[in-house]
Design an enzyme around this catalytic site. Structure first.
Site, mmCIF file in Angstrom:
data_model
loop_
_atom_site.group_PDB
_atom_site.id
_atom_site.type_symbol
_atom_site.label_atom_id
_atom_site.label_comp_id
_atom_site.label_asym_id
_atom_site.label_seq_id
_atom_site.Cartn_x
_atom_site.Cartn_y
_atom_site.Cartn_z
ATOM 1 N N HIS A 57 37.980 33.876 41.994
ATOM 2 C CA HIS A 57 37.348 33.689 43.298
ATOM 3 C C HIS A 57 36.269 34.754 43.435
ATOM 4 C CE1 HIS A 57 37.212 32.248 47.494
ATOM 5 N NE2 HIS A 57 36.773 33.480 47.730
ATOM 6 N N CYS A 58 35.026 34.301 43.556
ATOM 7 C CA CYS A 58 33.891 35.225 43.601
ATOM 8 C C CYS A 58 33.615 35.626 45.053
ATOM 9 C CB CYS A 58 32.647 34.563 43.000
ATOM 10 S SG CYS A 58 31.181 35.622 43.056
#
Length: 457
Positions: free
Chosen positions: A123-124
């Protein structure tokens, strides 16, 4: 600053950073020697800026995907993959306790998106979105065009800086005013840091694309190597929480099927022109539920390999426990179901201490027992903590990062100090997502039975 606050400002902050580096710099170059930007330089700068904006917007707003509710019923082959026989001879199923559903291979539960994401890479926080099967092509295109654009800007900046340095002995009134110098300095520093960070990230993601490995799977590969190192000192087996000996053997990563096929799968197409097309179509969701394997391992094996510490922990039954209870006999069906869900959640994971601490505790018990202890146990323990591990490795295993002992094996960190939650994964759910068939909800077991028999109820 909390994660929620970061998510709220990250995307506007990135847009603002792209705007700051892209447009004011063009005005700055107009006032700096050796000359303003040429027409071709302006074309290149603005075309790349548009490509960056498009690919970043796609990375932010394209849905990272979700697991369809009909996943198990739609594909019997995938049904066999999700619940398959592992190397320790025990049939296990990938089951997400929060989604209350089966998990396809390579899917993980994201703590930010609140659901299982197909082929989740991480998850950026800077896109406030998961890099997944559907968003990875857009994400790597964004990294590519950003690295190219910032490198181009770096080149233009250093031409102006070199000119200033060559004319440093000229009178100040012949050069740019302090505001222009400060703007040039700030732009150069910010751009240099950004291009370095994104360049490293781009190279890392290209490598992952070529070998078809996600960031999370890289963590799993290193975890597997750690288990192999441990198991060598225990005759090739490690104990699960209930004392069962689980055989640990080297297992090859199954999804590396060759560079060309890896790139086709990761980018969603085999057309090289589409790899660079910012408006290219998003890979279809169904293609993220099944993946070809290289056949190096037996088809009955799945990834990640068996990990004794990932099994579901249940407290030992009480001596006064009875096989039947009538405490909920007066509840309605809905209330009974809610009570059952509460008992499932209350059946919490009993975390284990990190490996070295467990071995040292066993060693201490052996020494306290007879002054010498079990020779095999002591020899093994000393071999693990002194012979195999270097000082850094042992300190790493002890939790040098300040983690509390009770966080146990899900707090294990790789050589870069990363743990599952650092990739946005819901760590406790993900680490303990392997369940034996008797732990799977009854409704799911009945669904499997119907799917296997082809019976319609």
């Amino acid at each position: 600053m909390g994660i929620t606050s970061l998510n709220e400002i990250a995307v506007p902050g990135v847009y603002l950073l792209i705007f700051f580096l892209g447009y004011p710099s063009q005005v700055l170059f107009y006032y700096l020697d050796p000359a303003p930007l040429t027409r071709n330089e302006l074309y290149i700068s603005n075309v790349v800026l548009v490509l960056i904006f498009i690919t970043y917007t796609k990375s932010v707003f394209v849905d990272p995907g979700t697991i369809p509710k009909s996943y198990r019923q739609d594909d019997k082959k995938e049904h066999d993959i999700a619940g398959e026989k592992r190397g320790d001879g025990v049939k296990r199923t990938k089951w997400c306790r929060k989604c209350d559903a089966a998990k396809p291979p390579r899917a993980h539960h994201c703590k930010e998106c609140k659901r299982c994401i197909p082929k989740m890479d991480h998850h950026c926080p800077w896109t406030a979105n998961c890099v997944s099967h559907t968003t990875f092509p857009h994400f790597i295109r964004f990294l590519f065009y950003t690295s190219c654009g910032l490198s181009w800007l770096e080149y233009l900046l250093w031409i102006r800086i070199a000119n200033l340095w060559e004319n440093r002995n000229m009178p100040a009134y012949l050069g740019p005013n302090p505001f222009l110098v400060a703007h040039l300095f700030a732009t150069t520093v910010i751009n240099s840091i950004t291009v370095f960070a994104l360049g490293v990230l781009f190279i890392r993601n290209v490598w992952c694309l070529l070998v078809n490995t996600t960031t999370i799977e890289g963590w799993e590969i290193e975890r597997h190597r750690t288990l192999l190192r441990r198991a060598r000192h225990f005759g090739g087996v490690l104990q699960s929480p209930d004392g069962t000996e689980v055989p640990i053997r080297k297992q090859e990563f199954p999804y590396d099927v060759g560079i060309w096929q890896n790139v086709k799968q990761g980018m969603g197409t085999g057309n090289p022109l589409s790899w660079f097309n910012p408006l290219a179509a998003t890979p279809s969701l169904p293609s993220g539920l099944t993946f070809p394997t290289n056949g190096f391992e037996d088809a009955s094996l799945s990834w990640p390999p068996p990990d004794p510490d990932r099994s579901y922990r249940r407290p030992a039954p009480s001596a006064n426990a009875t096989p039947f209870t009538f405490a909920e006999s007066a509840l309605s069906p809905q209330e009974s179901l809610a009570a059952f869900r509460e008992r499932q959640l209350a059946d919490a994971v009993r975390r284990r201490k990190p490996f070295v601490q467990r071995v040292e505790a066993q060693l201490a018990r052996d020494r306290d027992g007879d002054g010498l202890g079990d020779g095999h146990s002591i020899g093994v323990s000393e071999g693990v903590s002194e012979g195999e591990m270097s000082g850094d490795e042992e300190e790493h295993e002890r939790g040098r990062t300040g983690e509390k002992d009770e966080e146990g094996e899900e707090a294990w960190r790789n050589s870069e100090g990363e743990r599952l939650k650092d990739f946005g994964v819901d760590e406790e759910v993900e680490f303990y997502d392997e369940q034996e068939d008797d732990d799977v909800p009854l409704g799911e077991l009945l669904a499997r039975k119907r799917a296997a028999s082809g019976t319609v109820y």
